[in-house]
Design an enzyme around this catalytic site. Structure first.
Site, PDB file in Angstrom:
ATOM      1  N   LYS A 188      25.571  46.579  58.872  1.00 21.25           N
ATOM      2  CA  LYS A 188      25.437  45.775  57.659  1.00 21.25           C
ATOM      3  C   LYS A 188      26.017  44.389  57.935  1.00 21.25           C
ATOM      4  O   LYS A 188      27.230  44.197  57.939  1.00 21.25           O
ATOM      5  CB  LYS A 188      26.194  46.397  56.480  1.00 21.25           C
ATOM      6  CG  LYS A 188      25.842  45.708  55.139  1.00 21.25           C
ATOM      7  CD  LYS A 188      26.966  45.716  54.152  1.00 21.25           C
ATOM      8  CE  LYS A 188      27.869  44.517  54.262  1.00 21.25           C
ATOM      9  NZ  LYS A 188      27.234  43.220  53.904  1.00 21.25           N
ATOM     10  N   GLU A 395      46.044  33.369  54.543  1.00 23.92           N
ATOM     11  CA  GLU A 395      44.890  33.007  55.367  1.00 23.92           C
ATOM     12  C   GLU A 395      43.927  32.182  54.513  1.00 23.92           C
ATOM     13  O   GLU A 395      43.276  32.711  53.606  1.00 23.92           O
ATOM     14  CB  GLU A 395      44.190  34.247  55.911  1.00 23.92           C
ATOM     15  CG  GLU A 395      43.052  33.901  56.856  1.00 23.92           C
ATOM     16  CD  GLU A 395      42.326  35.122  57.390  1.00 23.92           C
ATOM     17  OE1 GLU A 395      41.973  35.130  58.583  1.00 23.92           O
ATOM     18  OE2 GLU A 395      42.091  36.063  56.606  1.00 23.92           O
TER      19      GLU A 395
END
Length: 499
Positions: A188, A395
Site C-alpha cells: 500500500k 519531528e
C-alpha cells in the site's frame, strides 16, 4: 536533447491507474478515484483507485495462494535473482517516466527524482545477489547419532506500507529484499504518491515475477492500511512512517502476532566540533535539513555546535543558504522543491511560528509561500534553542533547523541522546578519538562521520528507541523476512523409552 535533459511539460489530463492484483491491472469500475495535484503547480497529475477492504482481501488471497503454491519461494536464489536483475534493467529503461511521475506527485526536484530512480535500480541489482547469499547453518557437534540443520525460510505474506516522501526509493529499500527472501507481498503506497509503485508492479511482471507475488492496493491508510495491519493472513508487516501511526500498527499486529519491521520518526542531530572542517560541515548540515525540502526521516533537524565556533558557523550557514536554489521542481537546477501538501505545509508553518513564540532566535527565515500554484517554504534556521522547545523535540518534517550549543563532548552526547528517537546522527570532527567515542555513545541506527545521508544498500538501516523495530537493506534486510527453523536428524537406531 537526451531523454534525461529534454523539457518537461505538465500533463493536460491526469494519468489514470488501476490496482495491480495477481499479475493484472484491475480497472476502476465501481471504485472511487483519488485525484492527485502537483504540490508545486496545482494541476492534476494522476488519478488512482480508492481501495476497499474487499480489494485488500482479494490481494492478500492472491499473495497467499502464490506463496502456498511456492510459485516464488520454490525457486532457487539464482532464479529469483534473475528476475530482480531484469527488473533493474527495466527500471533503467523507464527511468525518465518514473522520475517525472515522482516529481509530479511529490514536488521534489527532477534531478533528485532521476538520481533516486537510478539508485533504486542499483538496489535491485544488489538484492539479486543477496538472494543467492541467503543460507542456513549446520551442526556437526551433536554426536555421532544426531545431525543438526538450521534453515531460513520465507515468513510468508508481507504487507508493505510505504510513505510519500521517497515512494520509489523506499520501496526499493524494502521490496527487492522481501522478494529475495521468497516472500509474497501486498503493498500500500501513500495515496499521495502511488504511481511509481504501480508501475513497479508492471515492471516486475514483465521481468518474470509470477502472478500474485507482488500486488498493489492504493487508497487511504485508514482503510487499506488498517485492513493490512489487522489481516490474519498477513504474516509480517513492514511500515515506514510516523511514530504515532507506528504505535497503532504495533497494537494491530497483536491480532495474529505479526512480525514487524518499523522505520518511524526521527529528530536527528548533527554534532559539529570545533576542529571540524567548517565549510564541509556547513554544506553537510544544509544538505541534511534541506534535502527533499526537509521531508526526510534521516535528515538532520537538530544542529549541535561547539560554542566557541557558533558565531562563525552561523555566519557561514546563512551565507551558503542564501545561494540555495528553491523553486520549480521541473527545473533541473532546482535543489529544493515543494512541500507535499497543504496539511504538511501548514504544520511546518505552525512550527516556525512556535519557534518565534518560544523565543528562539531566527538566523535565517525565508518566505513561506502557499498558493494554487504551489506550496513552498524557504529553509528556516533558529538559534539559542533549548531542549524543551517544540522545534527541538518534535519531528517537523520540513526545512527547519534548530541550533543548540554545547561546551564539552559529554554535553554534546547528552543533548544528542535527549530525544525519544534514535534514527540517525551525523558527527563532524577531524579527531578520530572524538568521532569514535561519539559513534559508540549516540543511540541511533545509522551514524555518519564527516558525511551525511550517504551510503548504499550493502549496510542495514533502522532505528533505536521510538524510531523503529527491525532492519532493512543489506543481507540483514533479506534475513529480516525469514523464519529460522531448527531440524534435528537422528542417525542410527533409537534407544527405546519404553522397554
Amino acid at each position: 536533447m537526451t531523454n534525461m535533459t529534454k523539457t518537461i511539460t505538465l500533463p493536460t489530463a491526469p494519468r489514470e491507474f488501476g490496482l495491480y492484483i495477481n499479475g493484472k491491472w484491475v480497472a476502476a469500475q465501481g471504485h472511487k478515484l483519488f485525484e492527485r495535484c502537483s504540490p508545486a503547480h496545482g494541476v492534476p497529475v494522476t488519478r488512482t483507485i480508492v481501495g476497499t477492504e474487499a480489494d485488500v482481501n482479494t490481494a492478500v488471497a492472491a499473495a497467499k495462494t502464490a506463496f502456498e503454491k511456492r510459485r516464488w519461494a520454490g525457486l532457487s536464489g539464482q532464479q529469483r535473482g534473475d528476475v530482480l536483475l531484469k527488473a533493474a534493467a527495466l527500471i533503467r529503461e523507464r527511468a525518465e517516466e518514473l522520475a517525472v511521475l515522482e516529481t509530479f506527485e511529490t514536488g521534489k526536484p527532477i534531478s533528485q527524482s532521476r538520481g533516486e530512480v537510478l539508485a533504486s535500480a542499483g538496489i535491485y541489482e544488489y538484492a539479486a545477489g543477496a538472494a543467492r547469499m541467503l543460507h542456513g547453518d549446520t551442526f556437526n557437534n551433536l554426536g555421532d547419532e544426531m545431525f543438526g540443520l538450521v534453515t531460513r525460510e520465507p515468513i510468508g505474506v508481507v504487507g508493505l506500507i510505504t510513505p510519500w516522501n521517497f515512494p520509489f526509493f523506499i520501496l526499493a529499500e524494502r521490496l527487492p529484499f522481501i522478494l529475495a527472501s521468497g516472500c509474497t507481498v501486498v503493498a500500500k503506497p501513500s495515496d499521495l504518491t502511488s504511481a511509481t509503485t504501480l508501475i513497479m508492479a508492471e515492471i516486475l511482471t514483465k521481468a518474470g515475477l509470477p502472478d500474485g507475488v507482488f500486488n498493489v492496493v492504493t487508497g487511504s491508510g485508514s482503510t487499506v492500511g488498517e485492513v493490512l495491519s489487522h489481516h490474519p493472513d498477513i504474516d509480517m508487516l513492514s511500515f515506514t512512517g510516523s511514530t504515532d501511526i507506528g504505535k497503532r500498527v504495533l497494537a494491530a499486529s497483536a491480532s495474529n502476532f505479526k512480525k514487524l519491521s518499523l522505520e518511524l520518526g526521527g529528530k536527528n542531530p548533527h554534532l559539529v566540533f570545533a576542529d571540524a572542517q567548517l565549510e564541509d560541515a556547513v554544506d553537510g548540515v544544509i544538505f541534511g535539513f534541506c534535502f527533499n525540502a526537509g521531508q526526510c526521516c534521516v535528515g538532520g533537524s537538530r544542529l549541535l555546535v561547539e560554542k566557541s565556533i557558533l558565531p562563525k558557523f552561523e555566519q557561514l550557514l546563512a551565507q551558503k543558504l542564501s545561494r540555495l536554489r528553491v523553486g520549480d521542481p521541473l527545473n533541473p537546477q532546482t535543489q529544493v522543491g515543494a512541500i507535499v501538501n497543504e496539511k504538511q505545509h501548514q504544520t511546518i508553518s505552525d512550527y516556525i511560528a512556535r519557534g518565534v513564540k518560544q523565543n528562539a532566535r531566527l538566523v535565517t527565515q525565508g518566505n513561506v509561500h502557499a498558493s494554487a500554484e504551489g506550496l513552498f517554504i524557504q529553509p528556516t534556521v533558529f538559534s539559542d534553542v533549548t531542549s524543551d522547545m517544540d522545534i527541538a523535540t518534535d519531528e517537523i518534517f520540513g526545512p527547519v533547523l534548530a541550533i543548540l550549543p554545547f561546551e564539552t563532548e559529554e554535553e554534546a552526547i547528552r543533548i544528542a541522546n535527549d530525544t525519544i528517537y534514535g534514527l540517525s546522527a551525523t558527527i563532524w570532527t577531524q579527531n578520530l578519538s572524538i568521532a569514535m567515542r561519539a559513534v559508540r555513545s549516540i543511540r541511533a541506527g545509522r551514524v555518519w562521520v564527516n558525511t551525511t545521508i550517504s551510503g548504499g544498500p550493502e549496510m542495514p538501516s533502522g532505528g533505536f528507541k521510538q524510531s523503529g523495530i527491525g532492519r532493512e537493506t543489506g543481507l540483514y534486510g533479506v534475513e529480516e523476512y525469514t523464519e529460522i527453523k531448527s531440524t534435528h536428524i537422528a542417525l542410527g537406531p533409537r534407544t527405546h523409552w519404553v522397554s
